[in-house]
Design a protein around this motif. Structure first.
Motif, PDB file in Angstrom:
ATOM      1  N   LEU A  61      33.384  28.153  52.391  1.00  0.00           N
ATOM      2  CA  LEU A  61      33.692  29.034  51.264  1.00  0.00           C
ATOM      3  C   LEU A  61      33.687  28.226  49.973  1.00  0.00           C
ATOM      4  N   GLU A  62      32.987  28.732  48.984  1.00  0.00           N
ATOM      5  CA  GLU A  62      32.930  28.082  47.681  1.00  0.00           C
ATOM      6  C   GLU A  62      34.132  28.509  46.833  1.00  0.00           C
ATOM      7  N   GLU A  63      34.381  27.762  45.795  1.00  0.00           N
ATOM      8  CA  GLU A  63      35.453  28.121  44.870  1.00  0.00           C
ATOM      9  C   GLU A  63      35.021  29.300  44.006  1.00  0.00           C
ATOM     10  N   GLY A  64      35.946  30.204  43.697  1.00  0.00           N
ATOM     11  CA  GLY A  64      35.651  31.317  42.811  1.00  0.00           C
ATOM     12  C   GLY A  64      35.699  32.678  43.473  1.00  0.00           C
ATOM     13  N   PRO A  65      35.471  33.763  42.697  1.00  0.00           N
ATOM     14  CA  PRO A  65      35.507  35.133  43.231  1.00  0.00           C
ATOM     15  C   PRO A  65      34.395  35.371  44.244  1.00  0.00           C
ATOM     16  N   GLN A  66      34.701  36.084  45.316  1.00  0.00           N
ATOM     17  CA  GLN A  66      33.703  36.397  46.342  1.00  0.00           C
ATOM     18  C   GLN A  66      34.221  37.472  47.285  1.00  0.00           C
ATOM     19  N   HIS A  67      33.266  38.108  47.966  1.00  0.00           N
ATOM     20  CA  HIS A  67      33.591  39.142  48.954  1.00  0.00           C
ATOM     21  C   HIS A  67      33.534  38.517  50.341  1.00  0.00           C
ATOM     22  N   LEU A  68      34.592  38.715  51.139  1.00  0.00           N
ATOM     23  CA  LEU A  68      34.686  38.090  52.449  1.00  0.00           C
ATOM     24  C   LEU A  68      34.600  39.126  53.562  1.00  0.00           C
ATOM     25  N   ASN A  69      33.868  38.766  54.630  1.00  0.00           N
ATOM     26  CA  ASN A  69      33.885  39.589  55.840  1.00  0.00           C
ATOM     27  C   ASN A  69      35.042  39.127  56.723  1.00  0.00           C
ATOM     28  N   GLY A  70      35.136  39.683  57.921  1.00  0.00           N
ATOM     29  CA  GLY A  70      36.266  39.379  58.788  1.00  0.00           C
ATOM     30  C   GLY A  70      36.365  37.910  59.167  1.00  0.00           C
ATOM     31  N   THR A  71      35.242  37.311  59.585  1.00  0.00           N
ATOM     32  CA  THR A  71      35.244  35.906  59.993  1.00  0.00           C
ATOM     33  C   THR A  71      35.627  34.997  58.827  1.00  0.00           C
ATOM     34  N   GLU A  72      35.096  35.278  57.638  1.00  0.00           N
ATOM     35  CA  GLU A  72      35.404  34.481  56.453  1.00  0.00           C
ATOM     36  C   GLU A  72      36.867  34.644  56.040  1.00  0.00           C
ATOM     37  N   THR A  73      37.382  35.863  56.159  1.00  0.00           N
ATOM     38  CA  THR A  73      38.778  36.116  55.799  1.00  0.00           C
ATOM     39  C   THR A  73      39.725  35.366  56.728  1.00  0.00           C
ATOM     40  N   LEU A  74      39.374  35.309  58.019  1.00  0.00           N
ATOM     41  CA  LEU A  74      40.207  34.589  58.974  1.00  0.00           C
ATOM     42  C   LEU A  74      40.294  33.110  58.598  1.00  0.00           C
ATOM     43  N   ALA A  75      39.162  32.507  58.216  1.00  0.00           N
ATOM     44  CA  ALA A  75      39.158  31.106  57.778  1.00  0.00           C
ATOM     45  C   ALA A  75      39.970  30.954  56.489  1.00  0.00           C
ATOM     46  N   TYR A  76      39.820  31.898  55.578  1.00  0.00           N
ATOM     47  CA  TYR A  76      40.549  31.882  54.301  1.00  0.00           C
ATOM     48  C   TYR A  76      42.063  31.925  54.544  1.00  0.00           C
ATOM     49  N   ALA A  77      42.488  32.730  55.516  1.00  0.00           N
ATOM     50  CA  ALA A  77      43.913  32.873  55.805  1.00  0.00           C
ATOM     51  C   ALA A  77      44.459  31.703  56.614  1.00  0.00           C
ATOM     52  N   ARG A  78      43.599  31.019  57.359  1.00  0.00           N
ATOM     53  CA  ARG A  78      44.048  29.933  58.230  1.00  0.00           C
ATOM     54  C   ARG A  78      44.047  28.559  57.567  1.00  0.00           C
ATOM     55  N   MET A  79      43.185  28.352  56.566  1.00  0.00           N
ATOM     56  CA  MET A  79      43.012  27.016  55.993  1.00  0.00           C
ATOM     57  C   MET A  79      44.340  26.453  55.487  1.00  0.00           C
ATOM     58  N   ARG A  80      44.621  25.209  55.877  1.00  0.00           N
ATOM     59  CA  ARG A  80      45.883  24.580  55.485  1.00  0.00           C
ATOM     60  C   ARG A  80      45.690  23.136  55.042  1.00  0.00           C
ATOM     61  N   LYS A  81      44.973  22.353  55.824  1.00  0.00           N
ATOM     62  CA  LYS A  81      44.899  20.911  55.587  1.00  0.00           C
ATOM     63  C   LYS A  81      44.151  20.559  54.305  1.00  0.00           C
ATOM     64  N   GLN A  82      43.231  21.416  53.867  1.00  0.00           N
ATOM     65  CA  GLN A  82      42.488  21.130  52.644  1.00  0.00           C
ATOM     66  C   GLN A  82      43.130  21.753  51.406  1.00  0.00           C
ATOM     67  N   ASP A  83      44.277  22.393  51.608  1.00  0.00           N
ATOM     68  CA  ASP A  83      45.054  22.945  50.498  1.00  0.00           C
ATOM     69  C   ASP A  83      46.140  21.934  50.153  1.00  0.00           C
ATOM     70  N   PRO A  84      46.203  21.457  48.905  1.00  0.00           N
ATOM     71  CA  PRO A  84      47.221  20.465  48.541  1.00  0.00           C
ATOM     72  C   PRO A  84      48.649  20.962  48.741  1.00  0.00           C
ATOM     73  N   ARG A  85      48.838  22.288  48.825  1.00  0.00           N
ATOM     74  CA  ARG A  85      50.180  22.832  49.045  1.00  0.00           C
ATOM     75  C   ARG A  85      50.473  23.086  50.512  1.00  0.00           C
ATOM     76  N   GLY A  86      49.505  22.808  51.385  1.00  0.00           N
ATOM     77  CA  GLY A  86      49.717  22.943  52.825  1.00  0.00           C
ATOM     78  C   GLY A  86      50.096  24.350  53.249  1.00  0.00           C
ATOM     79  N   ASP A  87      51.194  24.456  54.031  1.00  0.00           N
ATOM     80  CA  ASP A  87      51.646  25.749  54.552  1.00  0.00           C
ATOM     81  C   ASP A  87      52.033  26.719  53.446  1.00  0.00           C
ATOM     82  N   ILE A  88      52.533  26.196  52.331  1.00  0.00           N
ATOM     83  CA  ILE A  88      52.941  27.068  51.223  1.00  0.00           C
ATOM     84  C   ILE A  88      51.724  27.811  50.673  1.00  0.00           C
ATOM     85  N   GLY A  89      50.627  27.071  50.450  1.00  0.00           N
ATOM     86  CA  GLY A  89      49.405  27.697  49.950  1.00  0.00           C
ATOM     87  C   GLY A  89      48.823  28.676  50.941  1.00  0.00           C
ATOM     88  N   ARG A  90      48.847  28.307  52.213  1.00  0.00           N
ATOM     89  CA  ARG A  90      48.322  29.210  53.235  1.00  0.00           C
ATOM     90  C   ARG A  90      49.154  30.489  53.307  1.00  0.00           C
TER      91      ARG A  90
END
Length: 329
Positions: free
Chosen positions: A193-222
């Motif tokens: 997923l690139e940075e910025g506005p975008q439309h997500l399908n189910g598989t992409e949304t699941l990754a968007y909701a799960r991502m943690r380690k690459q977010d500097p805020r970790g669990d808080i950001g997720r």
């Protein structure tokens, strides 16, 4: 004479027009009623299949069961389950909602999944073990998760909603995806997923909701992204455009959600608890990173738990009570 005939003729035409209009209206009303009756039946069937009661009727932390007709404040535990081959899965996300219709407010607490706490087995509550809070589900399913959260926050949990995170993508696809403004470009589970506005399908949304380690805020950001995803799915589900494919939405919900809420309770919440949505207070639990041996934990002090418990118990119209000590033991 001629005027009289003309008036009679116009009156006859008007009567026919009124009759035709009323007949058309009645047909539409009957057809609409039949349509929504079928929708209701489908919803009732789906909720019946989603309904999974727990062994107890009333939490030990309540004197009596809440009543929707009295608009009693209620609490709901929402868990997203990361199912894995060979075990029962673990809670990938954990939210506690307290809902008070008289105060016209809802509080949402995100519990980081690595939070160190005492895991409570409902069948042997006097012998707790310390571990990450998300392991409660792996060891004892939703009932152990409920008992553990009740012990951690010292509040009753009246209802639960369990969501299969892997099947969550079906729910997103059923509402034709969602729009997000992604803050961090990342790659996870084969999804980029690139940075910025975008439309997500189910598989992409699941990754968007799960991502943690690459977010500097970790669990808080997720946690913030998961709350965003849920709210946007609700918004899409309320739009008229999704009414034509409501059966796809029901199938996705039926296959991926379990709850002890019954249809009558869901209807009662919808009719009596709407004012609680006027103010939504999102609460993040303050803590620190720590290790026990070589295992990472999110550490929450007993004083922090006490302050949070006081807030939630007041919101549930319950008297103050002292939380059980965890870290001082």
């Amino acid at each position: 004479m001629i005027n009289t005939r003309i008036r009679k003729k116009k009156k006859k035409k008007l009567k026919k027009w009124i009759t035709f209009t009323l007949l058309t209206f009645l047909i539409l009303l009957a057809g609409g009623g039949l349509y929504f009756f079928n929708v209701y039946n489908d919803v009732a069937s789906a909720v019946d299949n989603m309904n999974k009661p727990i062994s107890r009727e009333v939490s030990e932390k309540r004197e009596e069961k809440v009543e929707f007709t009295k608009k009693d404040p209620i609490s709901i535990l929402m868990v997203g389950i990361d199912e894995r081959d060979g075990d029962n899965g673990r809670t990938d996300s954990m939210l506690v909602l307290t809902v008070n219709p008289e105060m016209k407010s809802t509080k949402i607490v995100s519990i980081p999944r690595d939070t160190r706490t005492e895991l409570i087995d409902p069948e042997d509550p006097e012998d707790p073990s310390k571990d990450k809070i998300n392991h409660a589900y792996a060891y004892g399913g939703i009932e152990m998760s409920i008992a553990t959260v009740e012990h951690f926050l010292n509040i009753p949990i009246d209802y639960y909603v369990e969501i299969n995170m892997e099947g969550f993508k079906d729910v997103v696809d059923a509402v034709n995806g969602i729009d997000v403004d992604n803050q961090y470009a990342f790659e996870l589970d084969g999804v980029t997923l690139e940075e910025g506005p975008q439309h997500l399908n189910g598989t992409e949304t699941l990754a968007y909701a799960r991502m943690r380690k690459q977010d500097p805020r970790g669990d808080i950001g997720r946690g913030e992204r998961q709350r965003e995803v849920i709210s946007k799915i609700i918004q899409k589900g309320k739009s008229l455009s999704t009414l034509t494919n409501y059966d796809d939405i029901l199938d996705a919900l039926e296959n991926n959600i379990k709850t002890n809420l019954t249809l009558s309770e869901i209807i009662g919440m919808q009719s009596s608890y709407k004012p609680a949505a006027e103010t939504i207070d999102k609460i993040e639990i303050e803590g620190s990173n720590g290790f026990v041996g070589e295992v990472y934990y999110y550490m929450v002090e007993d004083e922090t738990r006490q302050s949070l418990s006081d807030q939630l118990r007041q919101h549930l119209n319950l008297p103050p009570d002292t939380v059980a000590e965890i870290y001082s033991k």
